[in-house]
Design an enzyme around this catalytic site. Sequence first.
Site, PDB file in Angstrom:
ATOM      1  N   TYR A  30      42.255  81.648  19.779  1.00 26.76           N
ATOM      2  CA  TYR A  30      40.951  81.396  20.076  1.00 26.76           C
ATOM      3  C   TYR A  30      40.732  81.023  21.547  1.00 26.76           C
ATOM      4  CZ  TYR A  30      36.320  79.198  19.983  1.00 26.76           C
ATOM      5  OH  TYR A  30      35.073  78.833  20.372  1.00 26.76           O
ATOM      6  N   HIS A 281      30.866  84.095  30.247  1.00 23.53           N
ATOM      7  CA  HIS A 281      31.178  83.374  29.070  1.00 23.53           C
ATOM      8  C   HIS A 281      32.878  83.488  28.877  1.00 23.53           C
ATOM      9  CE1 HIS A 281      29.117  81.037  25.766  1.00 23.53           C
ATOM     10  NE2 HIS A 281      30.252  81.026  25.523  1.00 23.53           N
TER      11      HIS A 281
END
Length: 400
Positions: A30, A281
Amino acid sequence: MDSALERRFPCVADMEKAAQRRMPRFAWDYLAGGLGREASVRRNLAAMEEVVLMPGYLADADEPDTGASLFGHRFDAPFAVAPLGLAGLLWPGSELPLAQAARQHNVPYILSTFANTSLETIRPAGGDHSWFQFYPPNDPAMEDDMVDRARRAGYDVLVVTVDIPASTRRERNIRNGLTIPPVYDLSTIMQVAMRPSWAMGILQNGAPDFANLSPYYPKGSSLAAAAEFVGRVMTGHVTRERFKKIRDAWPGKILVKGVLRADEAEEYMSLGGDGLIVSNHGGRQLDAAPSAAEVIGEIRARLGPKTLLLADGGVRSGLDIARMLALGADFVLIGRAFLFACAAIGRRGGDHLMNVLKAELTATMAQLGCRTVEDLPECRWRPKAGGGKPNLISNGELCD
């Protein structure tokens, strides 16, 4: 700077390697991954390496000043801790020490809406220069209350993030079972068992939750139901009307995060933004998106020298901070590297990384002959016209 830590972790790359050894695979994937083929993650790193700076040796710059002014305050360095969603899951107990380290080093700390520590808890720990990163929910009453909570907690800067209009499919997370609550099948249990420091951190800090969003869950919700609620309300484009509503409700400064297009950057400023954070991002939303390093020059040219521009993406060193400033940023946000540091070192990780980044930036500026960070754009070297532009995407392994 701690000499023992300095020997073990002189740079972010060393912290990254140690972090991977200490984190369960689902947490590591992640943190380190993107989506799709992860071309955007690689582009961010490669674009930094393509920025070449020309040293100058006649300058009187033996003691560079790394300070930078923002919103009327002089910070000790031109970087901030970027908002880190699920930081308390990726490395348990990391959010409070990072906020405290930022306060000690006189740099901003930005708390994510998706943090595992509440905005009310972080504000006193991080001090006056804690900022709140706000994902506007599609529930008007929830939006109004979150903005009011941030105001009452004492935040002066709201970082309105506009680049998550819809959920994404991050293949690494799907394969490895990173969900809230985590999927504890045989694979994830084995991953946790092999990372005892992480497991002990979860035991000490408790199961992570969306602390800033928990007041809005239906009472008695399970973690699974809470996660479904969050996924449902935290979507949608931040239209002109939604942004104007937030602007009217917020008495402090607003930074708009996630801008890549020069025309949209100009419009956000006309709608009342106090500055922009140029960002893709971390390469986690659109795998074909350009990096901040590739577009910030165009945005700077269109909006002029007085517009406040911050940027993130691919920054792994003090040299990279100098590179981003040379491209036209006034300030730089750093995300993944701070969680590498926390996972590698623990509570002292943020403090150590801030020392490393400031030392690297100081050394870089001295080599370049820059007395202040405002001098860095003059040090950018560009090849002569007609020399061609190298490809920023490598087919090799992602590395720092």
